[in-house]
Design a protein around this motif. Structure first.
Motif, PDB file in Angstrom:
ATOM      1  N   UNK A   6      -1.696   2.202  17.710  1.00 52.43           N
ATOM      2  CA  UNK A   6      -1.807   1.321  19.204  1.00 52.43           C
ATOM      3  C   UNK A   6      -0.525   0.000  18.437  1.00 52.43           C
ATOM      4  N   UNK A   7       1.182   0.013  18.418  1.00 52.88           N
ATOM      5  CA  UNK A   7       1.855  -0.872  18.380  1.00 52.88           C
ATOM      6  C   UNK A   7       1.835  -2.313  18.675  1.00 52.88           C
ATOM      7  N   UNK A   8       1.811  -3.209  17.151  1.00 55.51           N
ATOM      8  CA  UNK A   8       2.372  -4.559  18.002  1.00 55.51           C
ATOM      9  C   UNK A   8       3.854  -4.484  18.398  1.00 55.51           C
ATOM     10  N   UNK A   9       3.640  -5.849  18.718  1.00 55.82           N
ATOM     11  CA  UNK A   9       5.193  -6.669  18.986  1.00 55.82           C
ATOM     12  C   UNK A   9       6.121  -6.519  17.837  1.00 55.82           C
ATOM     13  N   UNK A  10       6.842  -6.025  17.601  1.00 55.43           N
ATOM     14  CA  UNK A  10       7.115  -5.620  16.695  1.00 55.43           C
ATOM     15  C   UNK A  10       7.824  -6.800  15.807  1.00 55.43           C
ATOM     16  N   UNK A  11       8.034  -7.655  14.716  1.00 55.99           N
ATOM     17  CA  UNK A  11       8.582  -8.439  14.091  1.00 55.99           C
ATOM     18  C   UNK A  11       9.481  -8.042  12.768  1.00 55.99           C
ATOM     19  N   UNK A  12      10.638  -7.506  13.074  1.00 55.01           N
ATOM     20  CA  UNK A  12      11.299  -6.754  11.363  1.00 55.01           C
ATOM     21  C   UNK A  12      11.665  -7.814  10.452  1.00 55.01           C
ATOM     22  N   UNK A  46      -2.598  -4.817   7.467  1.00 55.82           N
ATOM     23  CA  UNK A  46      -3.590  -4.330   8.678  1.00 55.82           C
ATOM     24  C   UNK A  46      -2.463  -2.900   9.552  1.00 55.82           C
ATOM     25  N   UNK A  47      -2.546  -2.872  10.623  1.00 56.30           N
ATOM     26  CA  UNK A  47      -2.103  -1.852  11.079  1.00 56.30           C
ATOM     27  C   UNK A  47      -0.625  -2.319  11.826  1.00 56.30           C
ATOM     28  N   UNK A  48      -0.848  -3.613  11.656  1.00 53.73           N
ATOM     29  CA  UNK A  48       0.529  -4.388  12.540  1.00 53.73           C
ATOM     30  C   UNK A  48       1.571  -4.565  11.489  1.00 53.73           C
ATOM     31  N   UNK A  49       0.898  -5.038  10.452  1.00 59.38           N
ATOM     32  CA  UNK A  49       1.827  -5.149   8.728  1.00 59.38           C
ATOM     33  C   UNK A  49       2.785  -4.074   8.640  1.00 59.38           C
ATOM     34  N   UNK A  50       1.454  -2.659   9.107  1.00 63.46           N
ATOM     35  CA  UNK A  50       2.245  -0.730   8.417  1.00 63.46           C
ATOM     36  C   UNK A  50       3.819  -0.738   9.116  1.00 63.46           C
ATOM     37  N   UNK A  51       3.509  -1.050  11.131  1.00 65.02           N
ATOM     38  CA  UNK A  51       4.191  -0.737  12.016  1.00 65.02           C
ATOM     39  C   UNK A  51       5.290  -1.365  11.979  1.00 65.02           C
ATOM     40  N   UNK A  52       4.941  -3.017  11.169  1.00 63.41           N
ATOM     41  CA  UNK A  52       6.409  -3.787  11.008  1.00 63.41           C
ATOM     42  C   UNK A  52       7.413  -3.141   9.653  1.00 63.41           C
ATOM     43  N   UNK A  53       6.769  -3.154   8.807  1.00 65.76           N
ATOM     44  CA  UNK A  53       7.461  -2.068   7.851  1.00 65.76           C
ATOM     45  C   UNK A  53       8.228  -1.451   8.675  1.00 65.76           C
ATOM     46  N   UNK A 113       7.587  -7.851   4.065  1.00 61.23           N
ATOM     47  CA  UNK A 113       6.372  -7.037   3.794  1.00 61.23           C
ATOM     48  C   UNK A 113       7.119  -5.566   3.476  1.00 61.23           C
ATOM     49  N   UNK A 114       8.199  -5.349   3.600  1.00 58.98           N
ATOM     50  CA  UNK A 114       8.707  -4.291   2.813  1.00 58.98           C
ATOM     51  C   UNK A 114       8.671  -4.173   1.630  1.00 58.98           C
TER      52      UNK A 114
END
Length: 155
Positions: free
Chosen positions: A32-38, A123-130, A44-45
């Protein structure tokens, strides 16, 4: 009756958070993708990935040559590397589970990956953001090719 029993067992396994791939167990991965925060992804990267993959996504020197232990150095995440050759699904699993676990779940057991799993740290959301931050640095053509690969391997 037999089919209902098999379906019930599969549903129970999925509810417990485990699925079988061949004879290898792997934790279920949320796609599940979150609302992305670049901005968060970039931070986080820098905090979690840059130490190995470089502050400018350049990777480690000689990243295509295994070290004395047979482990490849961290590859670049810029267009010179191969990150964009993989689907979003594969990149997420590799980051969350770690290279060895993600590859083993795909049936590749003879590759010595140095990539640790970040599922306990992020978190999954943090991984997606990265991942979205990394992708945001690529030229349009590279993003398009990667998106096409992701479409062939849906979440």
């Amino acid at each position: 009756m037999k089919r209902a029993l098999i379906v019930g067992i599969c549903l129970a396994a999925a509810a417990a958070g485990w699925v079988m791939v061949g004879s290898i167990e792997k934790p279920a991965v949320s796609m599940t993708r979150p609302e992305i925060d670049l901005v968060a992804g970039e931070a986080l990267y820098a905090e979690n990935c840059a130490v190995c993959h470089g502050a400018k996504l350049e990777g480690q020197p000689n990243w295509q040559v295994p070290d004395e232990n047979g482990v490849l150095p961290a590859p670049p995440h810029d267009p010179a590397g191969h990150t964009w050759h993989h689907s979003d699904k594969a990149l997420f699993a590799y980051t969350k589970l770690g290279g060895a676990a993600a590859l083993a779940a795909s049936g590749v057991t003879n590759f010595n990956s140095g990539m640790p799993g970040f599922g306990d740290a992020l978190s999954d959301d943090e991984i997606w953001n990265i991942l979205e931050y990394i992708k945001s640095t690529w030229p349009a053509r590279v993003r398009q090719v990667q998106a096409e690969r992701s479409a062939l391997d849906p979440l």
